[in-house]
Design a protein around this motif. Structure first.
Motif, PDB file in Angstrom:
ATOM      1  N   ASN A  86       0.830  -1.210   0.000  1.00 45.91           N
ATOM      2  CA  ASN A  86       0.000   0.000   0.000  1.00 45.91           C
ATOM      3  C   ASN A  86       0.865   1.261   0.000  1.00 45.91           C
ATOM      4  O   ASN A  86       0.573   2.221  -0.717  1.00 45.91           O
ATOM      5  CB  ASN A  86      -0.945   0.012   1.196  1.00 45.91           C
ATOM      6  N   GLN A  90       1.091   4.162  -2.890  1.00 40.44           N
ATOM      7  CA  GLN A  90       0.939   5.592  -2.607  1.00 40.44           C
ATOM      8  C   GLN A  90       2.110   6.386  -3.178  1.00 40.44           C
ATOM      9  O   GLN A  90       1.932   7.461  -3.736  1.00 40.44           O
ATOM     10  CB  GLN A  90       0.839   5.822  -1.089  1.00 40.44           C
ATOM     11  N   LYS A  94       1.988   9.216  -6.166  1.00 45.44           N
ATOM     12  CA  LYS A  94       2.501  10.563  -5.942  1.00 45.44           C
ATOM     13  C   LYS A  94       3.523  10.932  -7.017  1.00 45.44           C
ATOM     14  O   LYS A  94       3.548  12.054  -7.491  1.00 45.44           O
ATOM     15  CB  LYS A  94       3.148  10.650  -4.560  1.00 45.44           C
TER      16      LYS A  94
END
Length: 96
Positions: A86, A90, A94
């Motif tokens: 996870n 992320q 980004k």
């Protein structure tokens, strides 16, 4: 030798000025926090209306960044594979 004394005096003067600025910021924040009419603390208000607080806070956060990075690195081995994936997702979102 006088040159060293002058340099030391300059350093002490700058430190005293920095301490004075910090005292003023702390006093302004505490004055705001102690206001009985304030029902909800508004951080943005404090940052906008306390001289130099936003700059100081940004500098503090930047100096503290390395510590945060180290804490995260140390904690990675305690995370599950799913949690690590996870985090990786992320980071990819980004960057992309």
């Amino acid at each position: 030798m006088p040159k060293k004394n002058e340099e030391l005096s300059d350093v002490l003067l700058r430190k005293n000025e920095e301490i004075e600025k910090l005292e003023h910021m702390l006093a302004a924040v505490l004055h705001y926090l102690s206001d009985d009419e304030i029902e909800e603390i508004d951080i943005e208000y404090l940052l906008s209306n306390t001289d130099n607080l936003r700059d100081w806070w940004g500098g503090y956060r930047e100096k503290n960044k390395k510590k945060v990075e180290d804490e995260i690195k140390k904690s990675l081995n305690r995370l599950s594979l799913e949690e690590l994936e996870n985090i990786r997702e992320q980071i990819k979102n980004k960057d992309g």
